[in-house]
Motif scaffolding. Structure first.
Motif, short mmCIF file in Angstrom:
data_model
loop_
_atom_site.label_atom_id
_atom_site.label_comp_id
_atom_site.label_asym_id
_atom_site.label_seq_id
_atom_site.Cartn_x
_atom_site.Cartn_y
_atom_site.Cartn_z
N SER A 31 45.61 39.58 2.52
CA SER A 31 45.90 40.95 0.99
C SER A 31 44.73 39.43 0.45
CB SER A 31 47.25 40.41 0.87
OG SER A 31 47.44 41.24 0.96
N VAL B 114 43.33 49.21 13.54
CA VAL B 114 44.01 47.76 13.05
C VAL B 114 44.29 47.75 11.53
CG1 VAL B 114 42.20 45.16 12.32
CG2 VAL B 114 40.82 46.67 13.68
N THR B 115 45.25 47.33 11.46
CA THR B 115 46.47 46.49 11.02
C THR B 115 46.14 45.61 9.68
OG1 THR B 115 48.26 46.11 11.74
CG2 THR B 115 47.91 48.52 10.63
N ILE B 116 46.20 44.80 8.39
CA ILE B 116 46.54 44.41 8.28
C ILE B 116 47.40 42.70 8.48
CG2 ILE B 116 47.13 42.61 6.41
CD1 ILE B 116 45.83 44.62 4.58
N GLU C 5 53.04 45.21 -0.46
CA GLU C 5 53.06 43.71 -0.96
C GLU C 5 52.19 43.85 -2.24
OE1 GLU C 5 51.12 38.92 -1.02
OE2 GLU C 5 51.43 40.66 1.17
N GLN C 6 50.71 44.17 -1.86
CA GLN C 6 49.76 45.24 -2.81
C GLN C 6 50.70 45.93 -3.47
OE1 GLN C 6 47.16 44.06 -3.88
NE2 GLN C 6 45.54 45.59 -4.33
N LYS D 292 51.98 45.10 -6.25
CA LYS D 292 51.16 44.12 -7.47
C LYS D 292 51.14 45.38 -8.49
CE LYS D 292 46.96 41.41 -7.91
NZ LYS D 292 45.52 41.79 -7.07
N TYR E 39 43.87 48.42 -2.22
CA TYR E 39 42.73 47.32 -3.28
C TYR E 39 41.73 48.04 -4.29
CZ TYR E 39 44.58 44.33 -0.52
OH TYR E 39 45.64 43.16 0.27
N LEU F 104 51.37 50.97 3.45
CA LEU F 104 51.39 50.53 4.40
C LEU F 104 51.82 48.52 4.01
CD1 LEU F 104 48.98 51.10 7.89
CD2 LEU F 104 51.36 51.59 7.87
N ASP F 105 50.84 48.65 3.15
CA ASP F 105 50.21 47.54 2.56
C ASP F 105 51.88 47.67 0.78
OD1 ASP F 105 49.68 45.08 1.46
OD2 ASP F 105 47.81 45.00 1.61
N ARG G 115 43.98 51.68 5.37
CA ARG G 115 44.64 50.44 5.05
C ARG G 115 44.06 49.23 4.10
NH1 ARG G 115 41.55 48.75 9.57
NH2 ARG G 115 39.98 50.07 9.27
N PHE G 116 42.86 49.97 3.44
CA PHE G 116 42.86 49.08 2.45
C PHE G 116 42.67 49.38 0.87
CE2 PHE G 116 40.53 47.60 6.08
CZ PHE G 116 41.71 46.22 6.63
N TYR H 175 35.64 45.32 4.05
CA TYR H 175 36.11 45.61 2.66
C TYR H 175 36.96 44.31 1.64
CZ TYR H 175 36.81 48.33 6.50
OH TYR H 175 36.76 49.09 7.81
N ILE I 70 50.42 37.77 6.45
CA ILE I 70 49.98 38.55 5.49
C ILE I 70 49.43 39.05 4.24
CG2 ILE I 70 50.74 41.17 4.88
CD1 ILE I 70 52.08 41.54 7.69
N ILE J 222 41.04 39.32 0.79
CA ILE J 222 40.82 40.89 0.75
C ILE J 222 40.73 41.04 -0.78
CG2 ILE J 222 41.04 43.71 1.31
CD1 ILE J 222 42.31 42.79 3.86
N ASN J 223 41.62 40.75 -1.36
CA ASN J 223 41.48 40.66 -2.48
C ASN J 223 40.80 40.14 -3.87
OD1 ASN J 223 41.82 42.38 -4.22
ND2 ASN J 223 44.52 41.44 -5.76
#
Lengths: 334, 334
Positions: free
Chosen positions: A24, A7-9, B134-135, B138, B110, B131-132, B106-107, A55, A20, A27-28
């Motif tokens: 994020s 599973v991906t975001i 965006e994060q 940040k 964070y 993958l992320d 995946r996470f 998560y 997305i 999760i954050n």
């Protein structure tokens, strides 16, 4: 769950029908998100087989506690499984693990003490031999300490290890039982407790069988390194007198023995049988596959870490000295 | 110096004619020690080939800075050499390195952000795919971040990697040059950038040679695991139509290919040639030894760590995108 591994975001976003960026933020736990939108994301995660609490910062609170795990280096594949056991135990109890390799093992305990003094670690897990018991004594008065794989003779420091003497006896007795009596030992430096104990077991098994060890066939290698071991074992083969079996205290040495024997134009096991130690995945990769002594690697790490966490959470926990079972695994190299 | 490797605290004590406790106190800079006694210990250390400044707290000052190095896990032997390169670069610049494996990639970003928020780390070295983005964007506004081995498409994040497309082309062109044209690809999941690029290079090399890839011969393995790879490659061999060469994006897969082919009663390289990737020590341990693409593993880690430290010490350092050279190493598996 195998499904959740993939599973991906973006899949969560697609299922929740949000961006997305929104996933994020949920999760954050950052920014303003409508309760309804958040609920949609959590719902989508659950439907995809993910536990949202894992998560979304619930499992890793701001005050999450950390354990310092110290290794001699990251080169010995044996430690990869030990590390996995440590990580699993720590994660289950809500601890984080940070791995550190000392720049010089002889003075490592001074370094660890400084590191713990300066950081937020709440316990020390040592995955290597300790020579300086005085300094260990000093550290253990300040911080919870447990030893994994190796052990020392301080009665109030817990350790989880194996019975090295007995394991060596099993290996040598097996070689004797298949008719080999001219057995060489490829060992590590005797500064390692495991090396001393395994040599003791090797000698006592030969002795019990009424055999005399050949001192020219007991070799000590400076580090667990394939190339060094190949050259040391090759020099052993060049002797006028040659063993009919080689017992190695590491599968890396065992793989090197197979390589050296084959390079020399001899056959494994017909001319020389080889037994390794550890049962790392390498032992199945070589041809012929290596007969070896299995160490319960993940369990060593898991149990040592659990004992450390018990000690962190209850400093009056009595010390435990645990020896886990090993077993002989017979493959084609014998 | 080989000699200094074997020096113990008791030898220092013997040579200085003081107790082990005294040597400990000098090293630890603790307790009251007469200047004369201290001088004797430092002198003995120097005579034994040790640099006292390395061991007496001078090299690791109380404010020693720490770098967080994040890996997917400690199981892939490729990373052992990358880690060594990172450690060497950090030590030379006076930094400590702590290694951490995310509980879920995946996470992971964070998690890293929380860890750095809560601890004293002054920079983040990522040794895995992100993958992320965006994060990542940040985090990089808050902390110095550099990527090692893998890379992403954010122009202002530095990375040190290799040219995966070109390296794959080299491997496939070599197989074509020795007369193999029915080439299978054993790849990792395409969520990894390296897997996408290596597949791209594989396809373009075949295409350039006027050949069509057989989709049944392109397999993606869920993780770099020997046993999983053996079973996947065995199923490939059972097909009515069989390749005459297997190009593997990891030496672990390459070792698995050799094992699967030999188990199936076929010969390497006569029936099927095998090429791996990475040139980890495993590639020399298997029989036949594996033809592979060498990655400059220590250099990858060393250079990425140096760039990170430059960025920590001078935040205006411009981003660098570095691709190090790979090379084909021909051994007996082809």
């Amino acid at each position: 769950m195998a499904i959740s591994k993939d599973v991906t975001i973006s899949e969560i976003a697609a299922r929740a029908n949000v961006s997305i960026a929104t996933v994020s933020r949920v999760i954050n736990q950052a920014g303003n998100i409508k309760a309804e939108t958040k609920q949609k994301v959590l719902q989508a995660m659950a439907e995809l087989g993910l536990n949202p609490s894992t998560y979304c910062g619930i499992k890793a609170p701001a005050d999450s506690r950390s354990i310092l795990v110290c290794l001699p280096n990251f080169q010995n594949p044996f430690n990869a499984d030990v590390i996995e056991g440590i990580q699993n135990a720590a994660m289950a109890r809500g601890y984080r693990t940070f791995f550190y390799a000392a720049s010089d093992l002889r003075f490592s305990l001074y370094e660890y003490e400084k590191i713990i003094d300066q950081n937020n670690f709440c316990g020390l897990l040592l995955v290597h031999n300790v020579l300086d018991t005085e300094q260990l004594n000093k550290i253990k008065l300040k911080y919870p300490v447990v030893m994994c794989s190796e052990h020392c003779n301080l009665p109030d420091v817990s350790f989880v290890s194996i019975d090295d003497v007995y394991s060596s006896q099993i290996a040598v007795n097996y070689l004797l039982s298949i008719g080999r009596s001219r057995i060489a030992l490829i060992n590590s430096q005797l500064t390692n407790a495991y090396a001393r104990f395994r040599e003791k077991g090797f000698l006592s098994a030969l002795n019990k069988a009424g055999l005399q060890a050949n001192n020219n066939w007991i070799l000590h290698i400076t580090e667990i390194d394939f190339d060094i071991a190949v050259s040391v074992i090759t020099s052993l083969l060049k002797g006028a007198d040659r063993p009919d079996a080689i017992y190695c205290v590491s599968d890396v040495y065992g793989a090197a023995a197979i390589k050296a024997i084959q390079n020399y134009g001899l056959r494994v096991p017909e001319d020389i049988a080889v037994v390794g130690f550890d049962n790392i995945s390498l032992s199945k990769m070589v041809v012929p596959a290596l007969t070896t002594i299995n160490q319960p690697k993940k369990q060593l790490g898991h149990q040592a870490c659990e004992i450390l966490i018990n000690l962190i959470e209850n400093p009056s926990t009595p010390p435990q000295h645990i020896l886990l079972d090993t077993e002989l695994i017979v493959r084609s190299s014998t």
